[in-house]
Design a protein around this motif. Sequence first.
Motif, PDB file in Angstrom:
ATOM      1  N   SER A 147      39.690  31.948  42.950  1.00 47.14           N
ATOM      2  CA  SER A 147      40.860  32.033  43.218  1.00 47.14           C
ATOM      3  C   SER A 147      41.065  31.132  44.704  1.00 47.14           C
ATOM      4  O   SER A 147      40.368  30.940  45.430  1.00 47.14           O
ATOM      5  CB  SER A 147      40.974  33.503  44.122  1.00 47.14           C
ATOM      6  N   GLY A 148      42.379  30.434  44.466  1.00 50.51           N
ATOM      7  CA  GLY A 148      42.722  29.462  45.550  1.00 50.51           C
ATOM      8  C   GLY A 148      42.097  28.132  45.626  1.00 50.51           C
ATOM      9  O   GLY A 148      42.191  27.523  46.421  1.00 50.51           O
ATOM     10  N   LYS A 194      52.761  30.425  43.760  1.00 50.57           N
ATOM     11  CA  LYS A 194      51.983  31.723  43.873  1.00 50.57           C
ATOM     12  C   LYS A 194      50.659  31.838  43.153  1.00 50.57           C
ATOM     13  O   LYS A 194      50.394  31.158  42.322  1.00 50.57           O
ATOM     14  CB  LYS A 194      53.011  32.714  43.341  1.00 50.57           C
ATOM     15  N   ALA A 195      49.878  32.891  43.505  1.00 51.26           N
ATOM     16  CA  ALA A 195      48.687  33.273  42.980  1.00 51.26           C
ATOM     17  C   ALA A 195      49.136  33.291  41.242  1.00 51.26           C
ATOM     18  O   ALA A 195      50.057  34.371  41.170  1.00 51.26           O
ATOM     19  CB  ALA A 195      48.116  34.328  43.379  1.00 51.26           C
ATOM     20  N   THR A 196      48.180  32.879  40.535  1.00 53.58           N
ATOM     21  CA  THR A 196      48.739  33.078  39.135  1.00 53.58           C
ATOM     22  C   THR A 196      48.102  34.511  38.738  1.00 53.58           C
ATOM     23  O   THR A 196      47.124  35.009  38.994  1.00 53.58           O
ATOM     24  CB  THR A 196      47.777  32.029  38.342  1.00 53.58           C
ATOM     25  N   ILE A 197      49.184  35.301  38.107  1.00 55.46           N
ATOM     26  CA  ILE A 197      48.831  36.797  37.640  1.00 55.46           C
ATOM     27  C   ILE A 197      49.046  36.290  36.215  1.00 55.46           C
ATOM     28  O   ILE A 197      49.912  35.913  35.628  1.00 55.46           O
ATOM     29  CB  ILE A 197      50.069  37.682  38.040  1.00 55.46           C
ATOM     30  N   ALA A 212      48.425  34.767  32.691  1.00 56.46           N
ATOM     31  CA  ALA A 212      47.888  33.516  32.340  1.00 56.46           C
ATOM     32  C   ALA A 212      49.264  32.688  31.985  1.00 56.46           C
ATOM     33  O   ALA A 212      50.392  33.276  31.790  1.00 56.46           O
ATOM     34  CB  ALA A 212      47.168  33.439  31.216  1.00 56.46           C
ATOM     35  N   GLN A 241      40.756  35.600  40.501  1.00 54.90           N
ATOM     36  CA  GLN A 241      39.799  36.797  40.898  1.00 54.90           C
ATOM     37  C   GLN A 241      38.998  37.333  39.800  1.00 54.90           C
ATOM     38  O   GLN A 241      39.556  37.549  38.548  1.00 54.90           O
ATOM     39  CB  GLN A 241      40.680  37.757  41.364  1.00 54.90           C
ATOM     40  N   GLU A 242      37.896  37.513  40.126  1.00 53.09           N
ATOM     41  CA  GLU A 242      36.890  37.807  38.937  1.00 53.09           C
ATOM     42  C   GLU A 242      37.341  39.006  38.126  1.00 53.09           C
ATOM     43  O   GLU A 242      37.070  38.973  36.706  1.00 53.09           O
ATOM     44  CB  GLU A 242      35.473  38.264  39.645  1.00 53.09           C
ATOM     45  N   ARG A 243      37.887  40.252  38.891  1.00 57.16           N
ATOM     46  CA  ARG A 243      38.029  41.292  37.920  1.00 57.16           C
ATOM     47  C   ARG A 243      39.193  41.025  36.653  1.00 57.16           C
ATOM     48  O   ARG A 243      39.435  41.806  35.700  1.00 57.16           O
ATOM     49  CB  ARG A 243      38.406  42.603  38.747  1.00 57.16           C
ATOM     50  N   PHE A 244      39.992  39.769  36.905  1.00 57.98           N
ATOM     51  CA  PHE A 244      40.857  39.595  35.839  1.00 57.98           C
ATOM     52  C   PHE A 244      40.495  38.727  34.648  1.00 57.98           C
ATOM     53  O   PHE A 244      41.113  38.774  33.386  1.00 57.98           O
ATOM     54  CB  PHE A 244      42.270  39.144  36.497  1.00 57.98           C
ATOM     55  N   SER A 290      38.361  39.734  32.440  1.00 52.00           N
ATOM     56  CA  SER A 290      38.118  40.496  31.404  1.00 52.00           C
ATOM     57  C   SER A 290      39.178  40.319  30.423  1.00 52.00           C
ATOM     58  O   SER A 290      39.193  40.499  29.065  1.00 52.00           O
ATOM     59  CB  SER A 290      37.729  41.762  31.476  1.00 52.00           C
ATOM     60  N   LEU A 291      40.466  40.091  30.913  1.00 50.98           N
ATOM     61  CA  LEU A 291      41.688  39.817  30.235  1.00 50.98           C
ATOM     62  C   LEU A 291      41.704  38.423  29.795  1.00 50.98           C
ATOM     63  O   LEU A 291      42.348  38.029  28.685  1.00 50.98           O
ATOM     64  CB  LEU A 291      42.918  40.652  30.678  1.00 50.98           C
ATOM     65  N   ASN A 316      31.273  28.995  48.495  1.00 51.30           N
ATOM     66  CA  ASN A 316      31.199  29.994  47.656  1.00 51.30           C
ATOM     67  C   ASN A 316      31.825  29.653  46.302  1.00 51.30           C
ATOM     68  O   ASN A 316      31.454  30.142  45.144  1.00 51.30           O
ATOM     69  CB  ASN A 316      32.140  31.146  48.022  1.00 51.30           C
ATOM     70  N   THR A 317      33.043  28.831  46.431  1.00 52.01           N
ATOM     71  CA  THR A 317      33.567  28.382  45.371  1.00 52.01           C
ATOM     72  C   THR A 317      32.741  27.493  44.212  1.00 52.01           C
ATOM     73  O   THR A 317      32.727  27.557  43.091  1.00 52.01           O
ATOM     74  CB  THR A 317      35.174  27.833  45.504  1.00 52.01           C
TER      75      THR A 317
END
Lengths: 637, 208
Positions: free
Chosen positions: B17-18, B38-41, B43, B67-70, B72-73, B94-95
């Motif tokens: 993210s970011g 904006k942060a992508t929500i 796709a 973000q990692e949790r997204f 799976s979709l 980290n990235t």
Amino acid sequence: MSCSSTEDLPDQYKELFTQDGVLLKACIGRPISDLNSIGMLCVVQNSDGTKCIEWRPNDLITIDSDTQDQEWAVVNTIGRRQRTLSGNMTSDYAAARARIVRIPLAELKTFKVTRNNQQMQFSTKSGVWQNTFYFQHGNAEIFVAYLKNHVKTAKTRHDRNTYVVVESNIDSQALNKSFTELDIFTENTTDVVWSLVSNFKQRPYETTMEAFSKLTDIVWSVLVYYGNEGLNGKRDVSEEVADLLTKSMSALEDTTSITKSDEYEVITVKPTLPPRPCIPRGTPLSTEKWEGLQDTEGRILEVEGVKQLIFRGGVAHSIRPAVWKYLLDYYPWRSTHSEIRKIQKRKTEEYFSMKLQWRSITERQESRFSEYRERKSLVEKDVNRTDRSHPFFAGDNNPNVLLLQDILMTYVMYNFDLGYVQGMSDVLAPLLLLLGNEVDSFWCFAGFMEKIASNFDMDQAGMKQQLLNLQQLLTFAVPDLAKHLASKDSGNMYFCFRWLLVWFKREFSFSDIMRLWEVLWTGLPCANFHLLICVAILDAEKDVLISKDYGFNEILKHVNDLSMCLDIDKILSTAEGIYHQLMSAPHLTDQIRIILGIPTAANNPNDRNEESESEDLGDEEPGRENARNQANGYTRI
Amino acid sequence: MSSRKKVLLKVIILGDSGVGKTSLMNQFVNKKFSNQYKATIGADFLTKEVIVDDRIVTMQIWDTAGQERFQSLGVAFYRGADCCVLVFDVTAPNTFKSLESWRDEFLIQASPRDPDHFPFVILGNKVDLDNRAVSAKRAQQWCQSKNDIPYFETSAKEAVNVELAFQTIARNALAQETEAELYNEFPDQIKLNANDNNRNRDGDNCAC
């Protein structure tokens, strides 16, 4: 002769509902000669807005028009009143007039339906059934269904046929009067007409003629009522109903197939949804109304009423900061001014103590606390790109951006398991914009998160479940579109992900999203109404998606590009229409019932078309009433 | 390579993210930068026509949430990808560390026909910032260790190397596509060509 001096009835009143073929079986205080005569049972509204159940002997009608069949009684009564006003009164008429039985709704305590929907009894005093009516056509349930629009009822535990009026005369306040009008519109029109249409469809042989005459009757009464009144002049309701009827009938033709054999015909009905009622939006809850709803100490007692109003029209912008705190469970509805002050004090302390927890983490601590560091960095990144084009969050070193960050970081301490997940800053931004205050925004945000926490699950189980439920709803409500999507690898509904994750925040302007959210927060009219919002939007795009034969990519693009091009009022109205369609669909499946939080058929064998009394029934009742009761957390007695 | 049929290349951009996925995509397609993305929500994708070796190809560039949790979709969108672009932020170690798992995750979820030779490109973004924390050398070493993945240092903000990076992405994706068409008739040769190109460019653009 002036009619007002000779009539004991108010000058102007209107029939809201009429059912003919009803015998007066018993009535305390009436001579025997008055009993066992046939007439019609009505719900009428007086000029002062109060309502009555009224039974009128047929003699009263035939005096005016002996030649006409009683099935057309509603039409006749209109003629009667006009003639009465013109001074054409006879002594017979006056005698018949005296036999009218009236039960003010305000006084109604309990009523009961027995004998296979043939008998109804009413009581205005506990322990005594003052009036008993016999329904020749065995269709008392229609009257009951209508009555329930005007009085809030609960079934008693020991006797499922007895209804207790828990809130008598819901017309007494201006607030509720407007509901009633809406209920008439949303429930009576479609529900009653549709239930007749569907009865007709299900039992064609037994009921063809009877149902047809009843249908005509009811449609007429609706036509007459709206013909007189209109509904805020917004639309021509009589046309709507006529249209509805035509549609139902043509739908019937389309969907029935007839197999002939020697002795009988088998008519099979392909399930289709009833026509969609077009339900106009209401006006926002006004300051005056809101203030009027609070008692002297600030309690809000009519919680369900307030929620209904908000569901209908939202909240006026000026009182949103106050009302949202209740909708988002920051303030309990029934708390007094002084209790609220205590809550504010306590919550403020709680907020700042949580804020202090993360504020006091030193840089050296942070360097050894990677999980905290990651969350902090994610929050920082996101607040810096949250609605920065809005003046409230625009510009360098905007203090409101810092507030977003502080609130989200404090939320990490409040719910460390969940922490910060992308999308949360979007959810918070309108709250902060509206409330302006850090503490209030935090607690309202926490309340909102309670409602949508599963959207942010680590395993995304909540989102997956919703996408699945959405697909199921769409398959039931808009099957051709669902089929198209499935054929284009889009049956997983992923293109609705953004809508669901942040409750459409990215699709609407700030003012529209505020309206949508406050409506959704009421939890009305059923669980998962936000999924019906999705269905409503998709339904509007159906023609484009199908006719252009869009594939997976184009569908996603098209849906993403709808952002900021959607009409919130139209969508809310459509979604509510779809809700009513589903509720009155005879073939509604348990799967859909579960999604919408209404009891399943297994718990509810008393289906709307089933009239047998011999079945083992739970306390449940069919359709909409259940949904409403459950959605409202309204307890049955 | 002389085929004249219309070519659509599907490119997936992944990364924490970011790191600037949306910005890179917009810089390449629309030639503009905004710090208000904006942060992508969910796709989204953009398309752009480019010319590669005299062929007109349409690049369809997919941007997903970081973000990692997204993820799976997000996998629903990986299918049929011709190239995967992995992005990290040169100011956020980290990235960079996440690249490995992004790559693995992509290979598992997209399950390309030939995972060992599936074209990836790595972008170290935000080189316009002063607080650099991942050196070009470190990034290049990692890329070499992963079967010589081409590496570019970019700035979406200042349009540094963005065009060049996406040209390479298109070329490698096309090579992959052609390879598939030819049933790996000359797989090594094509791969070597691609790598040679990138090595040269790496040399030009190295910030160290």
